[in-house]
Scaffold this active site. Structure first.
Site, mmCIF file in Angstrom:
data_model
loop_
_atom_site.group_PDB
_atom_site.id
_atom_site.type_symbol
_atom_site.label_atom_id
_atom_site.label_comp_id
_atom_site.label_asym_id
_atom_site.label_seq_id
_atom_site.Cartn_x
_atom_site.Cartn_y
_atom_site.Cartn_z
ATOM 1 N N LYS A 21 -9.701 -20.478 -7.015
ATOM 2 C CA LYS A 21 -9.826 -21.424 -5.890
ATOM 3 C C LYS A 21 -10.819 -20.900 -4.848
ATOM 4 O O LYS A 21 -11.641 -21.644 -4.325
ATOM 5 C CB LYS A 21 -8.455 -21.662 -5.260
ATOM 6 C CG LYS A 21 -7.538 -22.516 -6.114
ATOM 7 C CD LYS A 21 -6.150 -22.585 -5.520
ATOM 8 C CE LYS A 21 -5.228 -23.450 -6.360
ATOM 9 N NZ LYS A 21 -5.667 -24.845 -6.475
ATOM 10 N N GLU A 69 -17.614 -12.534 2.608
ATOM 11 C CA GLU A 69 -18.358 -11.291 2.354
ATOM 12 C C GLU A 69 -17.892 -10.659 1.046
ATOM 13 O O GLU A 69 -18.678 -10.336 0.197
ATOM 14 C CB GLU A 69 -18.171 -10.310 3.520
ATOM 15 C CG GLU A 69 -18.811 -10.771 4.821
ATOM 16 C CD GLU A 69 -20.336 -10.763 4.778
ATOM 17 O OE1 GLU A 69 -20.906 -9.966 4.017
ATOM 18 O OE2 GLU A 69 -20.947 -11.574 5.502
ATOM 19 N N ARG A 85 -5.104 -7.372 -5.958
ATOM 20 C CA ARG A 85 -4.341 -6.386 -6.739
ATOM 21 C C ARG A 85 -2.920 -6.900 -6.997
ATOM 22 O O ARG A 85 -2.388 -7.689 -6.217
ATOM 23 C CB ARG A 85 -4.285 -5.038 -6.009
ATOM 24 C CG ARG A 85 -3.579 -5.084 -4.635
ATOM 25 C CD ARG A 85 -2.145 -4.596 -4.746
ATOM 26 N NE ARG A 85 -1.373 -4.676 -3.522
ATOM 27 C CZ ARG A 85 -0.565 -5.676 -3.217
ATOM 28 N NH1 ARG A 85 -0.476 -6.719 -4.007
ATOM 29 N NH2 ARG A 85 0.174 -5.661 -2.114
ATOM 30 N N SER A 138 4.856 1.381 -6.918
ATOM 31 C CA SER A 138 4.906 0.921 -5.536
ATOM 32 C C SER A 138 5.930 -0.210 -5.381
ATOM 33 O O SER A 138 6.573 -0.343 -4.331
ATOM 34 C CB SER A 138 3.486 0.555 -5.102
ATOM 35 O OG SER A 138 3.428 -0.604 -4.382
ATOM 36 N N LYS A 174 9.212 -0.078 -2.913
ATOM 37 C CA LYS A 174 9.505 -1.108 -1.905
ATOM 38 C C LYS A 174 10.889 -1.723 -2.105
ATOM 39 O O LYS A 174 11.593 -2.005 -1.138
ATOM 40 C CB LYS A 174 8.420 -2.191 -1.932
ATOM 41 C CG LYS A 174 8.499 -3.108 -0.728
ATOM 42 C CD LYS A 174 7.227 -3.858 -0.458
ATOM 43 C CE LYS A 174 7.364 -4.709 0.798
ATOM 44 N NZ LYS A 174 6.124 -5.371 1.170
ATOM 45 N N ARG A 206 13.175 0.838 -0.636
ATOM 46 C CA ARG A 206 13.031 0.918 0.819
ATOM 47 C C ARG A 206 13.673 -0.280 1.500
ATOM 48 O O ARG A 206 14.303 -0.154 2.540
ATOM 49 C CB ARG A 206 11.541 1.022 1.173
ATOM 50 C CG ARG A 206 11.222 1.073 2.645
ATOM 51 C CD ARG A 206 9.824 1.633 2.920
ATOM 52 N NE ARG A 206 8.780 1.006 2.113
ATOM 53 C CZ ARG A 206 8.154 -0.124 2.468
ATOM 54 N NH1 ARG A 206 8.448 -0.728 3.586
ATOM 55 N NH2 ARG A 206 7.208 -0.625 1.690
ATOM 56 N N LYS A 247 -1.244 -6.961 16.172
ATOM 57 C CA LYS A 247 -0.108 -6.029 16.233
ATOM 58 C C LYS A 247 -0.352 -5.011 17.353
ATOM 59 O O LYS A 247 -1.484 -4.838 17.807
ATOM 60 C CB LYS A 247 0.045 -5.324 14.879
ATOM 61 C CG LYS A 247 0.610 -6.273 13.823
ATOM 62 C CD LYS A 247 0.774 -5.639 12.472
ATOM 63 C CE LYS A 247 1.685 -4.440 12.463
ATOM 64 N NZ LYS A 247 1.984 -4.004 11.076
ATOM 65 N N GLU A 273 0.298 -13.142 -1.571
ATOM 66 C CA GLU A 273 -0.036 -12.855 -0.173
ATOM 67 C C GLU A 273 -1.560 -12.900 -0.033
ATOM 68 O O GLU A 273 -2.269 -12.195 -0.750
ATOM 69 C CB GLU A 273 0.484 -11.471 0.226
ATOM 70 C CG GLU A 273 0.178 -11.150 1.693
ATOM 71 C CD GLU A 273 0.635 -9.753 2.108
ATOM 72 O OE1 GLU A 273 1.820 -9.586 2.439
ATOM 73 O OE2 GLU A 273 -0.201 -8.830 2.061
ATOM 74 N N ALA A 287 -9.093 -1.786 9.726
ATOM 75 C CA ALA A 287 -7.834 -1.658 8.974
ATOM 76 C C ALA A 287 -7.912 -0.566 7.909
ATOM 77 O O ALA A 287 -6.938 0.155 7.696
ATOM 78 C CB ALA A 287 -7.467 -2.991 8.330
HETATM 79 P P1 GTP Z 1 5.085 -4.924 4.423
HETATM 80 O O1 GTP Z 1 6.534 -4.677 4.148
HETATM 81 O O2 GTP Z 1 4.284 -3.660 4.641
HETATM 82 O O3 GTP Z 1 4.452 -5.788 3.365
HETATM 83 O O4 GTP Z 1 4.992 -5.675 5.809
HETATM 84 P P2 GTP Z 1 5.511 -7.150 6.166
HETATM 85 O O5 GTP Z 1 6.323 -7.706 5.076
HETATM 86 O O6 GTP Z 1 6.061 -7.124 7.546
HETATM 87 O O7 GTP Z 1 4.154 -7.979 6.153
HETATM 88 P P3 GTP Z 1 2.894 -7.927 7.098
HETATM 89 O O8 GTP Z 1 2.333 -9.306 6.960
HETATM 90 O O9 GTP Z 1 3.150 -7.420 8.474
HETATM 91 O O10 GTP Z 1 1.931 -6.864 6.371
HETATM 92 C C1 GTP Z 1 1.545 -7.040 5.063
HETATM 93 C C2 GTP Z 1 0.294 -6.256 4.750
HETATM 94 O O11 GTP Z 1 -0.681 -6.359 5.796
HETATM 95 C C3 GTP Z 1 0.436 -4.771 4.568
HETATM 96 O O12 GTP Z 1 0.860 -4.461 3.275
HETATM 97 C C4 GTP Z 1 -0.989 -4.280 4.838
HETATM 98 O O13 GTP Z 1 -1.845 -4.567 3.740
HETATM 99 C C5 GTP Z 1 -1.404 -5.167 5.978
HETATM 100 N N1 GTP Z 1 -1.038 -4.592 7.279
HETATM 101 C C6 GTP Z 1 -0.039 -4.993 8.084
HETATM 102 N N2 GTP Z 1 0.006 -4.249 9.188
HETATM 103 C C7 GTP Z 1 -0.996 -3.347 9.104
HETATM 104 C C8 GTP Z 1 -1.446 -2.288 9.947
HETATM 105 O O14 GTP Z 1 -0.912 -2.028 11.023
HETATM 106 N N3 GTP Z 1 -2.510 -1.564 9.510
HETATM 107 C C9 GTP Z 1 -3.141 -1.815 8.343
HETATM 108 N N4 GTP Z 1 -4.177 -1.040 8.001
HETATM 109 N N5 GTP Z 1 -2.723 -2.797 7.506
HETATM 110 C C10 GTP Z 1 -1.668 -3.546 7.884
HETATM 111 MG MG MG Z 2 2.805 -5.328 1.918
#
Ligand code: GTP
Ligand code: MG
Length: 230
Positions: free
Chosen positions: A47, A65, A70, A76, A80, A83, A139, A166, A178
């Site tokens: 898409k 760009e 993945r 991993s 999760k 966790r 954030k 996602e 990031a």
């Molecule tokens: P996860 O349990 O980590 O997936 O977080 P969440 O379910 O609260 O989802 P959220 O949308 O906040 O974050 C999902 C993804 O966004 C992460 O897996 C990262 O790829 C990215 N991300 C979120 N917060 C940050 C951050 O503070 N720094 C960076 N580098 N990446 C972030």
């Molecule tokens: Mg994540």
């Protein structure tokens, strides 16, 4: 089948014995489970590729760009699941972990990130499950990106499977920030020293300023439209 039994896993010192056949079945089930996510990812990638190509042809403009994607590695995913305290069955995992398939779309400008989000989520077969707009509301550490959990149908021999994916939309400047923050986060094992987190917040601010400035310049050159540069 004592001969084919192996002691596979013993976390609590209570011996769990799994036969080789059962182990193979678990492996096949996990492979099938992850396969659905690979297909969901492919649907979204197609898409995005179509939108990109059409934009280029119609408007002589490419808003993307680069795109990376993945499927979470089994390691991993297991980490999760543990966790987050999710029940270790596939239905529970499918419901609770929505980032098993992930696509990151790095755009030229903030407006492009929103435009692509709108175009993707407006499609009939894309169901928007959740949005987190960290561009409008960054954030606390300075992280900016537009996140969407979408569900896309995949048609298998066994029928329709709705796969959550996602999708992260961001600019090059947000992506640059990031990826550095991610490296620092892991280097310090999530305990980033105060001075460094202040510097990161400051850098996020500079990145946002650069985004705004580049977008203004771009608009000036193109006269506000998405047509070709004259
Ligand atoms: P996860 O349990 O980590 O997936 O977080 P969440 O379910 O609260 O989802 P959220 O949308 O906040 O974050 C999902 C993804 O966004 C992460 O897996 C990262 O790829 C990215 N991300 C979120 N917060 C940050 C951050 O503070 N720094 C960076 N580098 N990446 C972030
Ligand atoms: Mg994540």
């Amino acid at each position: 089948m004592a001969s084919s039994a192996v002691n596979a896993f013993d976390p609590d010192h209570t011996t769990l014995t799994v036969s080789a056949a059962e182990l193979r079945e678990m492996r096949d089930e996990l492979q099938r489970f992850l396969m659905g996510y690979r297909f969901g990812l492919r649907e979204i990638e197609t898409k995005i590729a179509i939108l990109r190509e059409e934009f280029l042809l119609l408007h002589d403009y490419n808003p993307i760009e680069h795109v990376t994607s993945r499927v979470k590695s089994p390691d991993s995913l297991v980490e999760k699941v543990q966790r987050k305290g999710v029940e270790a069955d596939f239905d529970s995992i499918r419901r609770a972990i929505t980032d098993i398939a992930g696509v990151r779309i790095t755009c030229s400008f903030t407006a492009d990130a929103y435009r692509l989000f709108d175009l993707l989520t407006a499609q009939d077969d894309v169901h928007l499950v959740e949005t987190k707009d960290y561009i409008a509301q960054p954030k606390a550490n300075g992280y900016k990106s537009l996140h969407a959990i979408v569900s896309v149908p995949v048609y298998l021999s066994t029928g329709r499977l709705d796969v959550p994916v996602e999708v992260q939309f961001r600019t090059i400047a947000m992506d640059f920030w990031a990826s550095l923050e991610h490296k620092i986060y892991y280097k310090y094992d999530a305990q980033i020293p105060t001075e460094l987190s202040e510097s990161l917040r400051d850098a996020a601010h500079s990145a946002a300023e650069l985004d705004a400035r580049m977008e203004r310049l771009h608009r000036e050159i193109r006269g506000g439209g998405i047509g070709p540069v004259h």
